[in-house]
Design a protein around this motif. Structure first.
Motif, PDB file in Angstrom:
ATOM      1  N   LEU A   1       0.813  -1.216   0.000  1.00 26.36           N
ATOM      2  CA  LEU A   1       0.000   0.000   0.000  1.00 26.36           C
ATOM      3  C   LEU A   1       0.845   1.264   0.000  1.00 26.36           C
ATOM      4  CD1 LEU A   1      -2.830  -0.988   2.506  1.00 26.36           C
ATOM      5  CD2 LEU A   1      -2.997  -0.772   0.024  1.00 26.36           C
ATOM      6  N   GLN A   2       1.951   1.251   0.721  1.00 25.49           N
ATOM      7  CA  GLN A   2       2.760   2.452   0.855  1.00 25.49           C
ATOM      8  C   GLN A   2       3.710   2.685  -0.306  1.00 25.49           C
ATOM      9  OE1 GLN A   2       4.751   2.710   4.637  1.00 25.49           O
ATOM     10  NE2 GLN A   2       2.853   2.638   5.818  1.00 25.49           N
ATOM     11  N   HIS A   3       4.130   1.601  -0.971  1.00 26.46           N
ATOM     12  CA  HIS A   3       5.226   1.750  -1.929  1.00 26.46           C
ATOM     13  C   HIS A   3       4.956   1.124  -3.295  1.00 26.46           C
ATOM     14  CE1 HIS A   3       7.559   3.290   1.386  1.00 26.46           C
ATOM     15  NE2 HIS A   3       7.318   2.200   2.086  1.00 26.46           N
ATOM     16  N   ARG A   4       3.733   0.729  -3.564  1.00 25.36           N
ATOM     17  CA  ARG A   4       3.409   0.125  -4.867  1.00 25.36           C
ATOM     18  C   ARG A   4       3.598   1.135  -5.991  1.00 25.36           C
ATOM     19  NH1 ARG A   4      -2.794  -1.369  -5.617  1.00 25.36           N
ATOM     20  NH2 ARG A   4      -2.828   0.652  -4.580  1.00 25.36           N
ATOM     21  N   PRO A   5       4.397   0.790  -6.981  1.00 32.96           N
ATOM     22  CA  PRO A   5       4.513   1.683  -8.135  1.00 32.96           C
ATOM     23  C   PRO A   5       3.303   1.550  -9.045  1.00 32.96           C
ATOM     24  CG  PRO A   5       5.853  -0.276  -8.461  1.00 32.96           C
ATOM     25  CD  PRO A   5       5.289  -0.380  -7.071  1.00 32.96           C
ATOM     26  N   GLU A   6       3.025   2.579  -9.821  1.00 36.33           N
ATOM     27  CA  GLU A   6       1.865   2.550 -10.722  1.00 36.33           C
ATOM     28  C   GLU A   6       1.981   1.432 -11.750  1.00 36.33           C
ATOM     29  OE1 GLU A   6       1.221   6.308 -12.511  1.00 36.33           O
ATOM     30  OE2 GLU A   6       0.750   7.339 -10.615  1.00 36.33           O
TER      31      GLU A   6
ATOM     32  N   ASN B   1       0.121 -21.431   9.526  1.00 35.02           N
ATOM     33  CA  ASN B   1      -0.164 -20.122  10.110  1.00 35.02           C
ATOM     34  C   ASN B   1      -0.691 -19.108   9.100  1.00 35.02           C
ATOM     35  OD1 ASN B   1       0.904 -20.888  12.750  1.00 35.02           O
ATOM     36  ND2 ASN B   1       2.895 -20.884  11.713  1.00 35.02           N
ATOM     37  N   ASN B   2      -1.253 -19.613   8.013  1.00 28.94           N
ATOM     38  CA  ASN B   2      -1.821 -18.712   7.018  1.00 28.94           C
ATOM     39  C   ASN B   2      -2.924 -19.431   6.270  1.00 28.94           C
ATOM     40  OD1 ASN B   2      -2.150 -16.299   5.665  1.00 28.94           O
ATOM     41  ND2 ASN B   2      -0.020 -16.144   5.000  1.00 28.94           N
ATOM     42  N   ASN B   3      -3.650 -18.664   5.495  1.00 31.49           N
ATOM     43  CA  ASN B   3      -4.737 -19.198   4.693  1.00 31.49           C
ATOM     44  C   ASN B   3      -4.730 -18.485   3.350  1.00 31.49           C
ATOM     45  OD1 ASN B   3      -7.604 -18.955   3.602  1.00 31.49           O
ATOM     46  ND2 ASN B   3      -7.868 -20.575   5.142  1.00 31.49           N
ATOM     47  N   PRO B   4      -4.593 -19.223   2.239  1.00 33.45           N
ATOM     48  CA  PRO B   4      -4.506 -18.565   0.927  1.00 33.45           C
ATOM     49  C   PRO B   4      -5.694 -17.662   0.616  1.00 33.45           C
ATOM     50  CG  PRO B   4      -3.858 -20.865   0.754  1.00 33.45           C
ATOM     51  CD  PRO B   4      -4.399 -20.683   2.142  1.00 33.45           C
ATOM     52  N   GLN B   5      -6.899 -18.104   0.987  1.00 26.13           N
ATOM     53  CA  GLN B   5      -8.081 -17.295   0.705  1.00 26.13           C
ATOM     54  C   GLN B   5      -8.076 -16.003   1.524  1.00 26.13           C
ATOM     55  OE1 GLN B   5      -8.328 -20.740   1.388  1.00 26.13           O
ATOM     56  NE2 GLN B   5      -8.342 -21.108  -0.828  1.00 26.13           N
ATOM     57  N   LEU B   6      -7.602 -16.107   2.757  1.00 27.03           N
ATOM     58  CA  LEU B   6      -7.529 -14.934   3.622  1.00 27.03           C
ATOM     59  C   LEU B   6      -6.606 -13.873   3.034  1.00 27.03           C
ATOM     60  CD1 LEU B   6      -7.884 -13.409   6.364  1.00 27.03           C
ATOM     61  CD2 LEU B   6      -5.943 -14.745   7.208  1.00 27.03           C
TER      62      LEU B   6
ATOM     63  N   LYS C   1      -8.865  -6.536  -2.070  1.00 30.80           N
ATOM     64  CA  LYS C   1      -9.707  -5.401  -1.669  1.00 30.80           C
ATOM     65  C   LYS C   1      -9.058  -4.063  -2.003  1.00 30.80           C
ATOM     66  CE  LYS C   1     -12.013  -7.796   2.169  1.00 30.80           C
ATOM     67  NZ  LYS C   1     -12.121  -7.893   3.656  1.00 30.80           N
ATOM     68  N   VAL C   2      -7.728  -4.060  -2.112  1.00 34.99           N
ATOM     69  CA  VAL C   2      -7.012  -2.791  -2.296  1.00 34.99           C
ATOM     70  C   VAL C   2      -6.040  -2.861  -3.473  1.00 34.99           C
ATOM     71  CG1 VAL C   2      -7.209  -2.117   0.127  1.00 34.99           C
ATOM     72  CG2 VAL C   2      -5.284  -3.536  -0.589  1.00 34.99           C
ATOM     73  N   CYS C   3      -6.242  -3.795  -4.380  1.00 32.05           N
ATOM     74  CA  CYS C   3      -5.201  -4.078  -5.383  1.00 32.05           C
ATOM     75  C   CYS C   3      -5.152  -3.059  -6.516  1.00 32.05           C
ATOM     76  CB  CYS C   3      -5.386  -5.474  -5.954  1.00 32.05           C
ATOM     77  SG  CYS C   3      -6.906  -5.695  -6.913  1.00 32.05           S
ATOM     78  N   GLY C   4      -6.233  -2.303  -6.725  1.00 33.99           N
ATOM     79  CA  GLY C   4      -6.227  -1.388  -7.853  1.00 33.99           C
ATOM     80  C   GLY C   4      -6.080  -2.151  -9.150  1.00 33.99           C
ATOM     81  N   GLY C   5      -5.083  -1.772  -9.964  1.00 35.58           N
ATOM     82  CA  GLY C   5      -4.863  -2.445 -11.242  1.00 35.58           C
ATOM     83  C   GLY C   5      -3.867  -3.575 -11.185  1.00 35.58           C
ATOM     84  N   THR C   6      -3.451  -3.987  -9.976  1.00 38.23           N
ATOM     85  CA  THR C   6      -2.454  -5.054  -9.830  1.00 38.23           C
ATOM     86  C   THR C   6      -3.157  -6.400  -9.700  1.00 38.23           C
ATOM     87  OG1 THR C   6      -0.936  -3.544  -8.698  1.00 38.23           O
ATOM     88  CG2 THR C   6      -0.524  -5.907  -8.462  1.00 38.23           C
ATOM     89  N   LYS C   7      -2.734  -7.358 -10.513  1.00 39.83           N
ATOM     90  CA  LYS C   7      -3.283  -8.713 -10.417  1.00 39.83           C
ATOM     91  C   LYS C   7      -2.647  -9.419  -9.228  1.00 39.83           C
ATOM     92  CE  LYS C   7      -3.927 -13.034 -13.005  1.00 39.83           C
ATOM     93  NZ  LYS C   7      -5.379 -13.061 -12.802  1.00 39.83           N
TER      94      LYS C   7
END
Length: 268
Positions: A201-206, A220-225, A232-238
């Motif tokens: 979020l802070q440093h993603r280039p356009e 200790n993680n979940n791929p769907q999570l 939710k915040v990806c913009g144009g990034t896949k």
């Protein structure tokens, strides 16, 4: 002009990442068996003939398991720091052992590989960028914490393999012993989902077209999570979650800003 990338495996059971152009390619780490690397590349339509070198990030088994056999079978040079070679007791044939150090820039054909240091509990750990003309790919896993070098290299990239190892709550409530939990989140272990998201979020280039969330913890993680967190915040990034069980598709990365993200990223 394009770069083709794939995660052949990503997780504590083995890590191996393919980055190449039309003529040559490199592998970043070889933490699964030679046979499995060959099989997954073949299934993805990738040729071992294009692979010209292996780069090793650090000595942990999930990053070096297949390196010796793969190097010997295909006579591939292994770029590895002396500290990592010694700590991993890796037996590479002398004429295929190529040392590197922090901030070296190494040309493999028209690919340009740059190494820079990272925080991890290993002898001499490094992250990498792989560039082809104006296209830059980052391989940023096994990171205890973001540092200025990571931020600066992240800002350059069109596609990134970025660690999102653990969910803090799942780790804290999980079955791991206290010392292992502290190692994971203690600044020289792994990057959490929230740390990875904050970096994004802070440093993603356009021009960041593709983010492959990598080295997810099985326990200790979940791929769907984590996929949901980023989408939710990806913009144009896949957003793609790299699997610990199989290779990802091969993605074609091109730099043109005149195309939409969906047009810039196509399966090879």
């Amino acid at each position: 002009m394009a770069v083709y990338i794939s995660s052949l495996n990503s997780g504590s059971n083995g890590n191996c990442y393919y980055i190449g152009n039309e003529n040559e390619a490199v592998l970043i780490d070889a933490g699964i068996s030679c046979r499995e690397i060959e099989k997954r590349m073949k299934c993805n339509g990738l040729s071992m003939e294009k692979v010209k070198a292996i780069f090793i990030s650090h000595e942990h088994t999930d990053h070096i398991r297949g390196a010796r056999v793969l190097s010997k079978k295909f006579q591939l040079p292994v770029y590895i720091t002396p500290g990592t070679l010694q700590a991993g007791a890796l037996e590479i044939l002398p004429h295929l052992n190529v040392p590197y150090k922090a901030f070296d820039i190494i040309d493999i054909g028209k690919l340009r590989v740059k190494a820079f240091p990272k925080f991890h509990d290993a002898a001499d750990p490094h992250s990498f960028t792989v560039s082809y003309e104006d296209i830059h790919i980052g391989i940023f896993t096994d990171i205890g914490q973001p540092c200025e070098q990571l931020v600066q290299h992240f800002k350059q990239c069109h596609a990134v393999f970025l660690e999102a190892n653990y969910d803090v709550e799942m780790l804290d409530k999980g079955h791991y012993p206290y010392h292992l939990k502290q190692r994971i989140k203690g600044g020289h272990g792994h990057l959490s989902n929230h740390q990875a998201l904050e970096l994004f979020l802070q440093h993603r280039p356009e021009h960041l077209n593709l983010l492959l969330l990598s080295h997810l913890s099985k326990d200790n993680n979940n791929p769907q999570l984590v996929q949901s967190m980023f989408e939710k915040v990806c913009g144009g990034t896949k957003i793609v979650v790299a699997s610990r069980y199989e290779a990802s598709p091969v993605f074609k990365v091109i730099p043109s800003a005149s195309f939409s993200a969906s047009e810039q990223l196509k399966l090879f």
